[in-house]
Motif scaffolding. Structure first.
Motif, PDB file in Angstrom:
ATOM      1  N   TYR A 123      -1.309  13.894   3.846  1.00  0.00           N
ATOM      2  CA  TYR A 123      -2.369  12.885   3.875  1.00  0.00           C
ATOM      3  C   TYR A 123      -2.633  12.475   5.334  1.00  0.00           C
ATOM      4  O   TYR A 123      -1.692  12.277   6.104  1.00  0.00           O
ATOM      5  CB  TYR A 123      -1.875  11.684   3.056  1.00  0.00           C
TER       6      TYR A 123
ATOM      7  N   ASP B 260       5.988  12.824  -1.682  1.00  0.00           N
ATOM      8  CA  ASP B 260       4.783  12.062  -2.009  1.00  0.00           C
ATOM      9  C   ASP B 260       4.196  12.700  -3.273  1.00  0.00           C
ATOM     10  O   ASP B 260       3.676  13.813  -3.236  1.00  0.00           O
ATOM     11  CB  ASP B 260       3.804  12.138  -0.819  1.00  0.00           C
TER      12      ASP B 260
ATOM     13  N   MET C 149       7.624   8.949  -3.815  1.00  0.00           N
ATOM     14  CA  MET C 149       6.697   7.934  -3.326  1.00  0.00           C
ATOM     15  C   MET C 149       5.333   8.116  -4.002  1.00  0.00           C
ATOM     16  O   MET C 149       4.934   9.237  -4.314  1.00  0.00           O
ATOM     17  CB  MET C 149       6.578   8.112  -1.798  1.00  0.00           C
TER      18      MET C 149
ATOM     19  N   THR D  89      -2.401   3.173  -5.574  1.00  0.00           N
ATOM     20  CA  THR D  89      -3.850   2.991  -5.475  1.00  0.00           C
ATOM     21  C   THR D  89      -4.594   4.070  -6.275  1.00  0.00           C
ATOM     22  O   THR D  89      -5.727   3.857  -6.694  1.00  0.00           O
ATOM     23  CB  THR D  89      -4.246   3.127  -3.985  1.00  0.00           C
ATOM     24  N   LYS D  90      -3.962   5.212  -6.467  1.00  0.00           N
ATOM     25  CA  LYS D  90      -4.635   6.387  -7.019  1.00  0.00           C
ATOM     26  C   LYS D  90      -4.430   6.467  -8.542  1.00  0.00           C
ATOM     27  O   LYS D  90      -4.815   5.560  -9.233  1.00  0.00           O
ATOM     28  CB  LYS D  90      -4.155   7.631  -6.274  1.00  0.00           C
TER      29      LYS D  90
ATOM     30  N   SER E 224       0.867  -1.189   0.000  1.00  0.00           N
ATOM     31  CA  SER E 224       0.000   0.000   0.000  1.00  0.00           C
ATOM     32  C   SER E 224       0.895   1.227   0.000  1.00  0.00           C
ATOM     33  O   SER E 224       2.116   1.120   0.224  1.00  0.00           O
ATOM     34  CB  SER E 224      -0.897   0.017   1.242  1.00  0.00           C
ATOM     35  N   GLY E 225       0.284   2.380  -0.209  1.00  0.00           N
ATOM     36  CA  GLY E 225       1.046   3.629  -0.111  1.00  0.00           C
ATOM     37  C   GLY E 225       1.627   3.789   1.284  1.00  0.00           C
ATOM     38  O   GLY E 225       2.778   4.219   1.447  1.00  0.00           O
ATOM     39  N   MET E 226       0.849   3.443   2.314  1.00  0.00           N
ATOM     40  CA  MET E 226       1.340   3.580   3.682  1.00  0.00           C
ATOM     41  C   MET E 226       2.526   2.644   3.944  1.00  0.00           C
ATOM     42  O   MET E 226       3.446   3.006   4.671  1.00  0.00           O
ATOM     43  CB  MET E 226       0.224   3.329   4.706  1.00  0.00           C
TER      44      MET E 226
ATOM     45  N   GLU F 247       4.688  16.793   0.623  1.00  0.00           N
ATOM     46  CA  GLU F 247       3.607  16.395  -0.271  1.00  0.00           C
ATOM     47  C   GLU F 247       3.260  17.670  -1.027  1.00  0.00           C
ATOM     48  O   GLU F 247       3.036  18.709  -0.401  1.00  0.00           O
ATOM     49  CB  GLU F 247       2.430  15.929   0.592  1.00  0.00           C
TER      50      GLU F 247
ATOM     51  N   LEU G 118      -4.799  -1.829  -4.452  1.00  0.00           N
ATOM     52  CA  LEU G 118      -4.080  -1.024  -3.454  1.00  0.00           C
ATOM     53  C   LEU G 118      -2.587  -1.288  -3.682  1.00  0.00           C
ATOM     54  O   LEU G 118      -2.184  -2.433  -3.905  1.00  0.00           O
ATOM     55  CB  LEU G 118      -4.497  -1.535  -2.076  1.00  0.00           C
ATOM     56  N   GLY G 119      -1.780  -0.241  -3.625  1.00  0.00           N
ATOM     57  CA  GLY G 119      -0.342  -0.461  -3.779  1.00  0.00           C
ATOM     58  C   GLY G 119       0.447   0.802  -3.484  1.00  0.00           C
ATOM     59  O   GLY G 119      -0.093   1.908  -3.487  1.00  0.00           O
TER      60      GLY G 119
ATOM     61  N   THR H  30       1.794  11.464  -5.242  1.00  0.00           N
ATOM     62  CA  THR H  30       0.536  10.797  -5.580  1.00  0.00           C
ATOM     63  C   THR H  30      -0.419  11.676  -6.393  1.00  0.00           C
ATOM     64  O   THR H  30      -1.045  11.208  -7.347  1.00  0.00           O
ATOM     65  CB  THR H  30      -0.164  10.352  -4.277  1.00  0.00           C
ATOM     66  N   PHE H  31      -0.545  12.950  -6.009  1.00  0.00           N
ATOM     67  CA  PHE H  31      -1.539  13.819  -6.669  1.00  0.00           C
ATOM     68  C   PHE H  31      -1.198  14.130  -8.122  1.00  0.00           C
ATOM     69  O   PHE H  31      -2.085  14.336  -8.928  1.00  0.00           O
ATOM     70  CB  PHE H  31      -1.673  15.146  -5.897  1.00  0.00           C
TER      71      PHE H  31
ATOM     72  N   LEU I 208      -9.023   8.668  -4.607  1.00  0.00           N
ATOM     73  CA  LEU I 208      -8.915   9.635  -5.701  1.00  0.00           C
ATOM     74  C   LEU I 208      -8.187   8.963  -6.846  1.00  0.00           C
ATOM     75  O   LEU I 208      -7.657   7.867  -6.713  1.00  0.00           O
ATOM     76  CB  LEU I 208      -8.140  10.869  -5.211  1.00  0.00           C
TER      77      LEU I 208
ATOM     78  N   SER J 244       1.162   6.564  -3.689  1.00  0.00           N
ATOM     79  CA  SER J 244       0.089   5.622  -3.445  1.00  0.00           C
ATOM     80  C   SER J 244      -0.353   5.215  -4.843  1.00  0.00           C
ATOM     81  O   SER J 244      -1.067   5.963  -5.527  1.00  0.00           O
ATOM     82  CB  SER J 244      -1.068   6.274  -2.684  1.00  0.00           C
TER      83      SER J 244
HETATM   84  C1  LIG Z   1      -3.928   7.492  -0.482  1.00  0.00           C
HETATM   85  C2  LIG Z   1      -2.728   8.271  -0.176  1.00  0.00           C
HETATM   86  C3  LIG Z   1      -1.698   7.742   0.615  1.00  0.00           C
HETATM   87  C4  LIG Z   1      -1.794   6.362   1.240  1.00  0.00           C
HETATM   88  O1  LIG Z   1      -1.818   5.365   0.266  1.00  0.00           O
HETATM   89  P1  LIG Z   1      -2.576   3.935   0.449  1.00  0.00           P
HETATM   90  O2  LIG Z   1      -2.345   3.280  -0.850  1.00  0.00           O
HETATM   91  O3  LIG Z   1      -4.018   4.243   0.729  1.00  0.00           O
HETATM   92  O4  LIG Z   1      -1.936   3.257   1.602  1.00  0.00           O
HETATM   93  C5  LIG Z   1      -0.577   8.519   0.832  1.00  0.00           C
HETATM   94  N1  LIG Z   1      -0.473   9.760   0.304  1.00  0.00           N
HETATM   95  C6  LIG Z   1      -1.443  10.307  -0.448  1.00  0.00           C
HETATM   96  C7  LIG Z   1      -1.269  11.678  -0.994  1.00  0.00           C
HETATM   97  C8  LIG Z   1      -2.603   9.588  -0.710  1.00  0.00           C
HETATM   98  O5  LIG Z   1      -3.578  10.144  -1.447  1.00  0.00           O
END
Ligand SMILES: *Cc1c(COP(=O)(O)O)cnc(C)c1O
Length: 386
Positions: A105, A177, A197, A201-202, A80-82, A148, A211-212, A179-180, A330, A199
């Motif tokens: 986050y 991070d 890094m 998952t997004k 997962s991202g975490m 982030e 999930l990853g 992710t966005f 998201l 997530s």
């Molecule tokens: C969702 C998210 C995470 C955590 O990721 P998971 O895959 O849910 O464990 C961390 N940082 C951001 C910005 C996220 O949106």
């Protein structure tokens, strides 16, 4: 290897990097190697694969792919991202100090404050949109800066290159991070970060069905450490989820273009609506981070936060929506909408939420790939009820 060349464009590498046709069959998509172990040729001789926590070919393909997209030396996939963030934090040890964006986050904040502080790590939570705040928080024991950008859900933009320079001057690492933005819009390693890094998952997976977490490093030193953490702590990504995320990434470039085009339209619509108190989107002309965002990224993304003035207003609005889906998360094909105060950021104490501006009237939307006219029509009818 075919498709890995740095000279190839982003979309070409998204489709091909790390995944040449399977040598045994010619299969153009990477097979799901659903196995826990690998037979040895003879004692002391194997094909480079021993046990699935350490190596899995489907996971390796994803790791090579994302390393190419982020421009790093190696990728590491976690469950997962975490789990990926947990791996980053194994770079610091008891007594060390970490500086983090005050508006990260919610799960990151929970992990740092409720778990890691028990291990004698200390954290400073600063508004990283002003690099002077990072500098002011630096101590002799600062070993990591965790950024982030843009932040969740307040959309604050932080200067990655300036933060990297500052971290390195103090013998600390910078982790971002991403992710966005996804690597399609922003590549922190090219701006000087040490670790990026996701997530996965997004946006990377993009279809709300796996999930990853992913890490990409700029140098071999951290790459070796993260491979060791994968083997030793064990929160690795399984082969089926690796396959799904690899498949999602193939369309990342086209999805991000459409996410953003619709995101801009939705942000402009909300900004002009009289029921909406304020809109936070880096692409709007009055956003304080707009210029920096244009300098360090090639897009504004598809995440928009807006304030409806009260919890009652947000509830009436959210309950009326028919096309937008009320859900956490998201980056999926479907437009997802949430109320951070009671959902993603519920673990952030109320007084801290108030400090950050995460009001009960705040709503965050991740604009998906539906027809944007349908999204705007749905938003219009729900806003009419407020
Ligand atoms: C969702 C998210 C995470 C955590 O990721 P998971 O895959 O849910 O464990 C961390 N940082 C951001 C910005 C996220 O949106």
């Amino acid at each position: 290897m075919k498709g890995d060349s740095k000279n190839l464009g982003f979309s070409t590498r998204a489709v091909h990097a790390g995944q040449p046709p399977d040598p045994t069959t010619g299969s153009v998509s990477v097979p799901i190697y659903q196995t826990s172990t690998y037979a040895m040729d003879e004692l002391g001789k194997h094909k480079g694969f021993e046990y699935a926590r350490v190596q899995n070919p489907t996971r390796s393909a994803l790791e090579a792919n994302v390393a190419s997209l982020e421009g790093g030396v190696s990728g590491h996939a976690f469950s997962s991202g975490m789990a990926a963030i947990s791996a980053i934090l194994t770079l610091v040890k008891a007594g060390d100090h970490v500086i983090a964006s005050h508006n990260v986050y919610g799960g990151t904040y929970r992990f740092f404050t409720q778990i890691l502080e028990r291990y004698n790590l200390s954290f400073s939570w600063v508004d990283t949109t002003d690099v002077a705040n990072i500098e002011a928080a630096m101590t002799d024991s600062t070993r990591l800066v965790f950024l982030e950008t843009p932040t969740n859900p307040m959309m604050g933009v932080s200067d990655i290159a300036a933060a990297a320079e500052l971290a390195h001057a103090h013998d600390a690492l910078l982790a971002v991070d991403n992710t966005f933005m996804s690597p399609y819009f922003q590549r922190p390693l090219a701006l000087g970060a040490d670790i990026v890094m996701h997530s996965a998952t997004k946006f990377l997976n993009g279809h709300s069905d796996a999930l990853g977490g992913l890490l990409v490093t700029a140098r071999e030193k951290e790459a070796e450490w993260f491979a060791f953490v994968q083997k030793s702590a064990g929160a690795v990504l399984g082969p089926f989820d690796s396959f799904l995320i690899l498949r999602g990434i193939k369309t990342l470039a086209v999805r991000m273009e459409r996410h953003e085009a619709s995101g801009r339209k939705v942000a402009e619509f909300l900004n002009a609506h009289d029921k909406v108190v304020r809109v936070l989107y880096p692409g709007l002309p009055d956003h304080p981070g707009r210029e920096l965002q244009q300098r360090q990224a090639t897009g504004f993304g598809a995440l928009i936060s807006f304030d409806l003035g009260s919890h009652a207003g947000a509830k009436t609005f959210l309950d009326r929506l028919r096309v937008l889906t009320l859900a956490e998360s998201l980056g999926g094909v479907e437009t997802l909408i949430s109320q951070p105060a009671t959902m993603t950021h519920a673990s952030v104490p109320a007084d801290r939420r108030a400090e950050l501006g995460i009001t009960d009237g705040l709503v965050r939307v991740s604009v998906g790939l539906e027809d944007v006219d349908d999204l705007i029509a749905d938003l219009t009818q729900a806003l009419d009820a407020v």
